[in-house]
Every structure is written in structure tokens, then in C-alpha cells.
Design a protein around this motif. Structure first.
Motif: not given
Length: 547
Positions: A154-166, A214-222, A314-316
Motif C-alpha cells: 500500500r505504501a509503495s503504490i501511494a509513493l508512486l501515485d502520490g498522496g499521504p504516506v506513513r 523523522a524516518a517514521r514521520r508521515p508525509f505527502r508523496a508527490a 486500488a490506486t489513484t
């Protein structure tokens, strides 16, 4: 740049490279900028040289970004076996027997941030460095996850799609992994511990306070901002990229015990041999060692091949399914093909479902591939897979299962089809460009292997298939991530990606192989920024049968 394309060429390693700096305490080296590396023309497969001025007249047929081996990793997972990696350290008495094990790296804390920095670089580029034409799409050739876990997918798809990542799991209020002070083992890098572990004491690794939070901090992937296509890798379907998640191993990743130090009387050579043989009891053998209590997390459940396929719907991002189709879902297959203009793109599944980290194909897929190539006899075909040709040596199967297709048989079939001009892959974590040909006949194809996001040099690649007027050319250009050259201590995702790159350069198991000219995953200049000439159109060799 061709005059009919208005986009400015992106900054790539053709303009600026990142190379090892001067050695400091313990031999530790920073990363420093250096002059760019111009493209080299390779004519191994074309008797005629590219004509003068070919670049200005070139017509782009396909421009793509190639990313491979992201290894987006839940490094706090109970299913990781970091304790095995020490037996490949320089002072290990069994290093020469085991080789590189690859179950622990200091930089694995930051795989989410490295993926984010790379997607930002691809997104900013937007155009092919040689042609200036817009990038059509990206292809990610497998091992997007590290341990085939649901949360990693789920995280890898969010990183490639863009969106919130934890980038966290288990207890979201505290770190639970081998880099924490609770694990009193000098073989692991403890960035915030003042005691001084072996990486810092012997190899000069830095103290980096605040990075565990810092490594565990959520961010929004581009996100890539491009259509992207998926290819199945062994780490996407097998625990540690090697063992099927069957029996008790299905529940092990979601449990509450992480084994971090070897038990007494441990025989690492025997354990590695058993892992290579896909013996599930090998992982049970580490249970007598030191353990760390972690928070159980059902999101760490293993992903099957069916789950890998379904997860991409399940992707944007675009396209829905990222190349996988309803037919793949119905048949349980992970290979497919599609057209981009005149070019046919063929995605192979080289993962052996019976286990093992090297690859092979099944006979049904080989038959499908032969049909694809027959139908494209007069069109250029580009293959994509996770494994390169030389690693298709895995014939593991139970007695009842059909035979596996290995390198020699597949090579022979591909060379019988002159339409195949390139094969793009990863897996080996190293840049390599190889001409695959039959000395007795014309034709052949280029194999382009791109390095990983977890080991040095943590790079990706642009490929541009160009019509030159006298044939085809494949322009390959390596690109660094958008992380700065040096770590600044800000704790932002790009800054952590810079730290990860620096740590990968200083991996104590391979760092002596790395020079300013390449080495280890960086390959040689002929493996990086190259223009690969291809004779085209091609005639079928007389007497050769198209299988």
C-alpha cells in the motif's frame, strides 16, 4: 535536443554526477558532486555508425522512466532477519562461503524517503534528456516491496501515485527495530546511541540524532505524475524474496516478537543453505536468539500473487491496474503486453512461485510470449521483467509442477525473433548494459539493467527509443534522486534520502569496491549513459525458424 520539442532537458548524470568524496575517520566518505558523464555510443549490434547530426533528426518512438528495486521496507517487521547479515561482514569467517546476504543495511531506515526523492526527480524531469520529448510513462520492474507485506504494498503504490504516506508500523508512538537503544548489538548502526556501535567505531558512521522519529514521520508523496506500469518481482511475492509465505510463515510477520541476535551454536552456513532451499524450518532456527518485543500489526500480513495483482487496482494513479488486467486477475498471471504507437511493450513475470530468489518462466507464459513475438514480426518489441537473462537459473518445482523455462531456452527463442530490440530489467542492484546476440546471425537485442533504490548508487534511468533515419537508437541516461548531495540534518524526506545515499556508499561489506568511476552497483561508464545503436528494419535470418 530535437528542435520540434520545446521542453528543456532535465538535469541528469550527463550534467552532474555524485561520487565518493575523501575518506575520513574509519574510511567513511561523504558524497560529492562531480562533472557529468557524456553519452557513449555503442554499436555492438549495428554495423553502421550513427550518422552525423542524428540527434537533431531523431524521432522519438518511446520515452520512459525506468525505476527498479525500490524495496519499500517495513524495517520494524518481525519477519525481517537482520541478524543473518553479519556473516557477510569483512571479519566473518564464513564470508567467502556465503557472499553477500543482504538482509540488513544501515540505510534501510529510509526507503520511503528514497522512493519519494526519486519520484520527485522523475516528475521534475518530465522530458527525455536526449530527445527533449515528454516522458510517456514509467515502468517499475519489481521488488517494489521488500518483504511482500500488505503495508509495504500500500505504501509503495501511494509513493508512486502520490498522496499521504506513513512510514511506520506496529506501535505508532515509538520505534521498534534494530536501530533503537533497546537492541544492544554492536553489529547494527544505532544513530542516536552514545555507546558507539561497530559501524561508528570501526567504519566511521555518523551519529544522527532525531532520525528514528523523522524516518517514521508521515508525509505527502508527490507521485510520479505519469502513467506507470508494474512488473512482478521476487520480493513482491516471497518472504525475504526467497520463501513462499505458507503455513506458520503466513502469521509470523504479524506477530509480536522480532529476533535480533543469533542463538548460541548457530551455524550460519547451514541456515543460508536451508533458506536457499526454501526450507521454512530455517527461519524457525533463529527463534532461540535474542528477541525484541514489538507491537503486533495485522497490516504486515504477506501478499500473495493474487493480492499483488489486486492491490494495483486500488490506486489513484494511471492506468488502473498499472498494466495488470481483468484477465490477469481471472487467471492469476502477472504478465501482459500493450502498444505504445508502433512499439509493443511486453511485461514478463520471472518470479518462481515455488521459491528462490533467482528467476525463471513457466511453459504457458513462454507459449504466450512466442505468440506475442510472432504477431510483432515487423514492429520493435521492448521486453520488461524483474530478472535479467543471466539470473534465470531457478528450476525449483515440486514433482507435480510443470517444468520451468531457464536462460538458455529463452535466449534462443528471443534471438529467433529479430523484432526484439531491448530487454529492460533490474534485480541485481547494479547498472549493466549488455548486447545479447548470436554470433552466427544478425540481430540480437540490448539488455538494460538498472540499479536499485536501496544500494549504492540509488539511481534510476531514462530510456528513449529513437528512429534515427538509419535505424534505431536507445538512449539510456542515469538519473539521481532529488535528494541533496549531502545530509543537512533537517529531518525532511529529501534530507533523509541524502543520508540514505551516503550510508549506501559506506556499506562496510562493499565500499572498497566503489570508486569515482563506478564499481559495485554503479557499474562502468559503458553501463550508464549510453546510446545503443540498433539495425532496423531487420530481415528474418534465412533458415531460422520463428518459434
Amino acid at each position: 535536443m530535437s528542435p520540434h520539442h520545446g521542453a528543456a532537458p532535465p538535469v541528469t548524470t550527463a550534467q552532474r554526477r555524485l561520487v565518493p568524496g575523501e575518506r575520513g575517520d574509519g574510511g567513511y566518505r561523504p558524497v560529492r558532486p562531480a562533472d557529468g558523464e557524456p553519452h557513449r555510443v555503442r554499436g555492438d549490434l549495428a554495423p553502421r555508425r550513427l550518422p552525423p547530426g542524428w540527434r537533431a533528426a531523431a524521432r522519438p518512438l518511446l520515452v520512459l522512466a525506468h525505476l527498479s528495486d525500490l524495496h519499500v521496507m517495513d524495517h520494524q517487521s518481525p519477519a525481517r532477519v537482520e541478524l543473518l547479515d553479519r556473516y557477510a561482514d569483512p571479519d566473518s569467517p564464513v564470508r567467502d562461503v556465503l557472499g553477500i546476504v543482504g538482509t540488513y543495511r544501515a540505510q534501510e531506515l529510509f526507503t520511503y524517503q528514497v522512493a519519494e526523492a526519486m519520484t520527485r526527480a522523475v516528475r521534475r524531469a518530465g522530458a527525455g534528456p536526449v530527445s527533449g520529448a515528454p516522458v510517456d510513462f514509467a515502468v517499475v520492474t519489481g521488488d517494489v516491496t521488500d518483504n511482500c507485506q500488505h503495508n509495504e504494498l500500500r505504501a509503495s503504490i501511494a509513493l508512486l501515485d502520490g498522496g499521504p504516506v506513513r512510514p511506520d508500523s506496529g506501535n505508532l508512538d515509538r520505534y521498534e527495530g534494530v536501530a533503537g537503544p533497546e537492541v544492544e548489538d554492536e553489529r547494527y548502526w544505532h544513530p542516536e546511541d552514545s555507546a558507539g556501535d561497530l559501524p561508528r567505531r570501526r567504519f566511521g558512521f555518523p551519529t544522527a540524532r532525531g532520525v528514528l522519529q523523522a524516518a517514521r514521520r508521515p508525509f505527502r508523496a508527490a507521485g510520479l505524475g505519469l502513467p506507470w506500469y508494474a512488473v512482478h518481482g521476487n520480493h513482491d511475492n516471497l518472504l525475504q524474496g526467497t520463501i513462499p509465505a505458507t503455513g506458520w510463515l503466513r502469521s509470523a510477520p504479524t506477530g509480536d516478537a522480532k529476533y535480533v541476535t543469533p542463538p548460541g551454536g548457530f551455524d550460519p552456513a547451514d541456515i543460508i543453505r536451508r533458506l536457499d532451499a526454501c526450507d521454512t524450518g530455517a527461519l524457525a532456527a533463529i527463534a532461540g536468539g535474542g528477541r525484541l518485543a514489538v507491537t503486533a500489526d495485522p497490516a504486515r500480513r504477506p501478499v500473495s500473487r493474487a493480492g499483488h495483482l489486486l492491490g494495483h487496482f486500488a490506486t489513484t494513479g494511471r492506468p488502473r491496474g498499472h498494466g495488470y488486467t481483468q484477465r490477469n486477475l481471472d487467471d492469476g498471471t502477472a504478465y501482459y503486453a500493450f502498444d505504445h504507437g508502433v512499439v509493443r511493450c511486453v511485461m514478463l513475470d520471472t518470479v518462481n512461485p515455488h521459491g528462490g530468489w533467482q528467476g525463471s518462466l513457466d511453459a504457458v507464459q513462454l507459449h504466450w510470449l512466442a505468440g506475442e513475438l510472432r504477431d510483432c514480426a515487423s514492429r520493435p518489441v521492448v521486453l520488461f521483467s524483474h530478472h535479467p537473462l543471466e539470473t534465470l537459473i531457478n528450476d525449483r518445482r515440486p514433482p507435480w509442477a510443470p517444468r520451468r523455462i531457464l536462460a538458455a531456452e529463452l535466449r534462443g527463442m528471443l534471438l529467433a525473433h529479430p523484432c526484439v530490440v531491448a530487454w529492460v530489467n533490474g534485480h541485481t542492484h547494479a547498472h549493466a548494459v549488455t548486447a545479447i546476440r548470436d554470433e552466427a546471425a544478425a540481430g540480437g537485442f540490448w539488455q538494460v539493467t538498472t540499479a536499485s533504490h536501496i544500494d549504492w548508487p540509488q539511481q534510476s534511468r531514462f530510456l528513449e527509443l529513437l528512429e534515427t533515419g538509419s535505424g534505431l537508437a536507445i538512449a539510456c541516461t542515469v538519473i539521481d534522486s532529488a535528494a541533496p548531495a549531502g545530509y543537512r540534518g533537517t529531518g525532511e524526506p529529501a534530507d533523509l534520502a541524502a543520508l540514505a545515499r551516503e550510508l549506501s556508499l559506506n556499506d562496510w561489506q562493499v565500499r572498497e569496491l566503489i570508486t569515482a568511476d563506478g564499481g559495485a552497483g554503479a557499474g562502468t561508464p559503458g553501463d550508464r549513459n549510453v546510446v545503443l545503436a540498433v539495425e532496423w528494419p531487420r530481415a528474418v535470418t534465412p533458415g531460422r525458424r520463428h518459434l
